[in-house]
Design a protein around this motif. Structure first.
Motif, PDB file in Angstrom:
ATOM      1  N   PRO A 185       0.631  -1.320   0.107  1.00  0.00           N
ATOM      2  CA  PRO A 185       0.168   0.126   0.195  1.00  0.00           C
ATOM      3  C   PRO A 185       0.712   0.536   0.043  1.00  0.00           C
ATOM      4  O   PRO A 185       0.383   2.120  -0.195  1.00  0.00           O
ATOM      5  CB  PRO A 185      -0.541  -0.067   0.952  1.00  0.00           C
ATOM      6  CG  PRO A 185       0.065  -0.869   2.075  1.00  0.00           C
ATOM      7  CD  PRO A 185       0.419  -1.972   1.394  1.00  0.00           C
ATOM      8  N   GLY A 186       2.281   1.519  -0.038  1.00  0.00           N
ATOM      9  CA  GLY A 186       3.163   3.135   0.141  1.00  0.00           C
ATOM     10  C   GLY A 186       3.287   3.458  -0.959  1.00  0.00           C
ATOM     11  O   GLY A 186       4.088   3.654  -1.544  1.00  0.00           O
ATOM     12  N   ALA A 187       3.419   1.856  -1.913  1.00  0.00           N
ATOM     13  CA  ALA A 187       4.559   1.553  -3.285  1.00  0.00           C
ATOM     14  C   ALA A 187       3.593   3.950  -3.981  1.00  0.00           C
ATOM     15  O   ALA A 187       2.670   3.489  -3.522  1.00  0.00           O
ATOM     16  CB  ALA A 187       3.948   1.123  -3.982  1.00  0.00           C
ATOM     17  N   ASN A 188       5.020   4.557  -4.305  1.00  0.00           N
ATOM     18  CA  ASN A 188       4.592   5.542  -4.890  1.00  0.00           C
ATOM     19  C   ASN A 188       3.958   6.680  -4.837  1.00  0.00           C
ATOM     20  O   ASN A 188       3.523   7.515  -4.735  1.00  0.00           O
ATOM     21  CB  ASN A 188       3.985   5.580  -6.361  1.00  0.00           C
ATOM     22  CG  ASN A 188       4.427   4.316  -7.378  1.00  0.00           C
ATOM     23  OD1 ASN A 188       5.590   4.494  -8.078  1.00  0.00           O
ATOM     24  ND2 ASN A 188       3.813   3.449  -7.799  1.00  0.00           N
ATOM     25  N   LEU A 189       3.638   6.692  -3.020  1.00  0.00           N
ATOM     26  CA  LEU A 189       3.751   7.251  -2.090  1.00  0.00           C
ATOM     27  C   LEU A 189       4.725   8.066  -1.391  1.00  0.00           C
ATOM     28  O   LEU A 189       5.974   7.294  -0.942  1.00  0.00           O
ATOM     29  CB  LEU A 189       2.907   6.647  -1.094  1.00  0.00           C
ATOM     30  CG  LEU A 189       1.328   6.183  -1.593  1.00  0.00           C
ATOM     31  CD1 LEU A 189       0.425   5.763  -0.101  1.00  0.00           C
ATOM     32  CD2 LEU A 189       0.649   7.032  -1.914  1.00  0.00           C
ATOM     33  N   ASP A 190       4.624   9.462  -1.210  1.00  0.00           N
ATOM     34  CA  ASP A 190       5.789   9.646  -0.196  1.00  0.00           C
ATOM     35  C   ASP A 190       5.883   9.375   1.329  1.00  0.00           C
ATOM     36  O   ASP A 190       4.657   8.639   1.597  1.00  0.00           O
ATOM     37  CB  ASP A 190       5.994  11.699  -0.762  1.00  0.00           C
ATOM     38  CG  ASP A 190       4.418  12.146  -0.367  1.00  0.00           C
ATOM     39  OD1 ASP A 190       4.211  11.690   0.138  1.00  0.00           O
ATOM     40  OD2 ASP A 190       4.244  13.311  -1.320  1.00  0.00           O
ATOM     41  N   SER A 191       6.558   9.995   2.132  1.00  0.00           N
ATOM     42  CA  SER A 191       6.622   9.757   3.360  1.00  0.00           C
ATOM     43  C   SER A 191       5.750  10.756   4.068  1.00  0.00           C
ATOM     44  O   SER A 191       5.018   9.411   5.153  1.00  0.00           O
ATOM     45  CB  SER A 191       8.192  10.347   4.155  1.00  0.00           C
ATOM     46  OG  SER A 191       8.499  11.920   3.788  1.00  0.00           O
ATOM     47  N   SER A 192       4.648  11.505   3.829  1.00  0.00           N
ATOM     48  CA  SER A 192       3.719  11.777   3.909  1.00  0.00           C
ATOM     49  C   SER A 192       2.924  11.649   4.151  1.00  0.00           C
ATOM     50  O   SER A 192       1.562  11.085   4.724  1.00  0.00           O
ATOM     51  CB  SER A 192       3.692  13.448   3.650  1.00  0.00           C
ATOM     52  OG  SER A 192       3.256  13.535   1.959  1.00  0.00           O
ATOM     53  N   TRP A 193       2.377  10.746   3.098  1.00  0.00           N
ATOM     54  CA  TRP A 193       1.157  10.200   2.442  1.00  0.00           C
ATOM     55  C   TRP A 193       1.470   8.251   2.915  1.00  0.00           C
ATOM     56  O   TRP A 193       0.806   7.663   3.769  1.00  0.00           O
ATOM     57  CB  TRP A 193       1.121  10.385   1.278  1.00  0.00           C
ATOM     58  CG  TRP A 193       0.259  11.227   0.484  1.00  0.00           C
ATOM     59  CD1 TRP A 193       1.032  12.149  -0.076  1.00  0.00           C
ATOM     60  CD2 TRP A 193      -0.747  10.783   0.618  1.00  0.00           C
ATOM     61  NE1 TRP A 193      -0.301  13.077  -0.443  1.00  0.00           N
ATOM     62  CE2 TRP A 193      -1.427  12.807   0.392  1.00  0.00           C
ATOM     63  CE3 TRP A 193      -2.036  10.743   1.509  1.00  0.00           C
ATOM     64  CZ2 TRP A 193      -2.678  13.286  -0.234  1.00  0.00           C
ATOM     65  CZ3 TRP A 193      -3.569  11.631   1.660  1.00  0.00           C
ATOM     66  CH2 TRP A 193      -3.302  12.488   0.599  1.00  0.00           C
ATOM     67  N   ARG A 194       2.868   7.146   3.234  1.00  0.00           N
ATOM     68  CA  ARG A 194       3.466   6.849   4.133  1.00  0.00           C
ATOM     69  C   ARG A 194       2.644   6.642   4.983  1.00  0.00           C
ATOM     70  O   ARG A 194       1.806   6.114   5.572  1.00  0.00           O
ATOM     71  CB  ARG A 194       4.673   6.566   3.748  1.00  0.00           C
ATOM     72  CG  ARG A 194       4.718   5.617   2.831  1.00  0.00           C
ATOM     73  CD  ARG A 194       5.783   4.766   2.447  1.00  0.00           C
ATOM     74  NE  ARG A 194       6.769   5.632   3.028  1.00  0.00           N
ATOM     75  CZ  ARG A 194       8.230   6.585   1.652  1.00  0.00           C
ATOM     76  NH1 ARG A 194       7.781   6.321   0.639  1.00  0.00           N
ATOM     77  NH2 ARG A 194       8.507   6.736   2.846  1.00  0.00           N
ATOM     78  N   ASN A 195       3.021   7.939   6.110  1.00  0.00           N
ATOM     79  CA  ASN A 195       2.244   8.418   7.195  1.00  0.00           C
ATOM     80  C   ASN A 195       0.931   8.281   6.871  1.00  0.00           C
ATOM     81  O   ASN A 195       0.367   7.430   9.063  1.00  0.00           O
ATOM     82  CB  ASN A 195       3.335   9.478   8.088  1.00  0.00           C
ATOM     83  CG  ASN A 195       3.238   9.331   9.856  1.00  0.00           C
ATOM     84  OD1 ASN A 195       3.182   8.428   9.651  1.00  0.00           O
ATOM     85  ND2 ASN A 195       3.084  10.971   9.761  1.00  0.00           N
ATOM     86  N   LYS A 196       0.202   9.004   6.808  1.00  0.00           N
ATOM     87  CA  LYS A 196      -1.233   9.559   6.609  1.00  0.00           C
ATOM     88  C   LYS A 196      -1.513   8.043   6.471  1.00  0.00           C
ATOM     89  O   LYS A 196      -2.823   7.150   7.419  1.00  0.00           O
ATOM     90  CB  LYS A 196      -1.902   9.695   5.476  1.00  0.00           C
ATOM     91  CG  LYS A 196      -2.968  10.171   6.034  1.00  0.00           C
ATOM     92  CD  LYS A 196      -3.428  11.715   4.756  1.00  0.00           C
ATOM     93  CE  LYS A 196      -4.798  12.369   5.472  1.00  0.00           C
ATOM     94  NZ  LYS A 196      -5.147  13.607   5.057  1.00  0.00           N
ATOM     95  N   MET A 197      -1.199   6.409   5.826  1.00  0.00           N
ATOM     96  CA  MET A 197      -1.693   5.108   5.318  1.00  0.00           C
ATOM     97  C   MET A 197      -1.506   4.582   6.538  1.00  0.00           C
ATOM     98  O   MET A 197      -2.210   3.696   7.266  1.00  0.00           O
ATOM     99  CB  MET A 197      -0.674   4.993   4.003  1.00  0.00           C
ATOM    100  CG  MET A 197      -1.681   3.696   4.034  1.00  0.00           C
ATOM    101  SD  MET A 197      -2.592   3.562   3.212  1.00  0.00           S
ATOM    102  CE  MET A 197      -3.607   1.813   3.773  1.00  0.00           C
TER     103      MET A 197
END
Length: 372
Positions: free
Chosen positions: A158-170
């Protein structure tokens, strides 16, 4: 979810046998290198692979039965999708998907509005999906998974192609799901970011299941590298770490650094208190990433610990720990068998006594009749 003696055969290789359960309300990570069998297991869960031996049971439905599709109402699936050929805008697309996923018509628009806002796509509501960037397309894939509000979520990277801020939100979303008793199965290359959320691990290697158990059973360390300003008393520091059961992995004299492994954050506090007392200045502390190499080492370490225990038992003229357990089971079984035999003998004895008593009464009755 449960896999029982699952085997999927291909021309040159096979995946399995796999035997594991995904516990309700827990986050389970299924990990392994490329070609280990992760995708095959996931495709079987969602019904994309149907030809296999053994059984896969989801929410009480066997994936080998014709009614297996009924389990799908409880499952949401995330994978990276390519929307480059889609001409429609995101709102129209999600409205169509809600019909396919069986979302209640009364709440469709409300749900679409909520998740577009959550993933910051509201401003792009009228834009054609084919013009979305890879990151935006990935967020759209996450909306498709979340909008159904299923009890089980299967998330493939689920974290692929997401930057660090979006991965944190995930990550925060996973915390929320876990608090709401959702069952989550996840695969990820960036396992380090969510390691503290994971309850259980299933580790695959070359199509074989090499580990299935809790994080505690895996006994995996969080590794850190600490840098010092100048020379310091390494032997004293190492002695302190060993006393506190903190593992020491590597000392680099040139860069004045030590790699150590902890099982809880409170151990970091002990280290800093010791260094303050010793007046040893720290330059930097870096947390080393958890990767497949460190996970495989943890598995090998567990095997070696078991072998070491068995060797110690043999040296002490004792049965190895595993043999003790087997012997205990045998004794229990023998005891149970003896109890059954004893009970059978008692019943037989009772029947014999009862029969004898009946025959005695009959004999007396005949004698009495003859006298009269």
């Amino acid at each position: 979810m449960e896999f029982k003696n699952y085997i999927k055969k291909f021309k040159k290789n096979a995946i399995g046998p796999l035997n594991f359960q995904i516990k309700k309300g827990k986050i389970t990570a299924i990990l392994g290198a490329s070609g280990s069998g992760k995708s095959v297991a996931i495709k079987t869960m969602i019904g994309a692979i149907t030809n296999f031996s053994g059984d896969v049971n989801i929410c009480g439905y066997s994936k080998k039965k014709r009614n297996s599709h009924l389990a799908n109402k409880n499952v949401s699936f995330y994978t990276q999708m390519d929307f480059s050929l889609y001409e429609m805008n995101v709102v129209t697309y999600l409205q169509n998907m809600c019909i396919v996923l069986g979302v209640d018509k009364k709440v469709v628009n409300e749900k679409i509005d909520f998740w577009l806002d959550f993933f910051d796509l509201k401003k792009d509501a009228k834009k054609k999906i084919k013009n979305f960037s890879w990151g935006m397309q990935n967020r759209l894939s996450l909306i498709i998974c979340a909008i159904k509000d299923a009890d089980i979520l299967v998330l493939d990277e689920p974290g692929a192609n997401l930057d660090s801020s979006w991965r944190n939100k995930m990550r925060n979303l996973l915390v929320d799901y876990k608090n709401n008793n959702k069952t989550i199965l996840i695969t990820s290359h960036n396992i380090d970011e969510i390691n503290d959320l994971i309850d259980d691990y299933i580790i695959l290697e070359d199509g074989k299941q090499v580990f299935n158990g809790s994080k505690e059973q895996l006994n995996m360390y969080s590794k850190y590298k600490i840098y010092f300003y100048g020379s310091f008393n390494y032997n004293g520091f190492k002695e302190f770490l060993i006393k506190k059961n903190i593992s020491v992995f590597k000392y680099d004299e040139k860069e004045n650094s030590v790699v150590f492994g902890t099982k809880s954050t409170k151990e970091i506090n002990w280290i800093f208190l010791f260094l303050l007392k010793e007046e040893t200045p720290v330059l930097n502390l870096v947390r080393l990433p958890i990767n497949m190499e460190s996970i495989y080492k943890a598995i090998d370490g567990g095997k070696k610990t078991k072998e070491k225990q068995n060797l110690e038992d043999l040296n002490n003229n004792e049965e190895p720990s595993e043999n003790k357990l087997t012997e205990k089971k045998k004794m229990k079984k023998k005891k149970s068998k003896n109890n059954i035999n004893q009970e059978t003998q008692e019943n037989n004895s009772f029947e014999i006594q009862e029969n004898n008593s009946f025959e005695t009464k009959l004999k007396k009755k005949k004698e009495k009749k003859l006298k009269s």
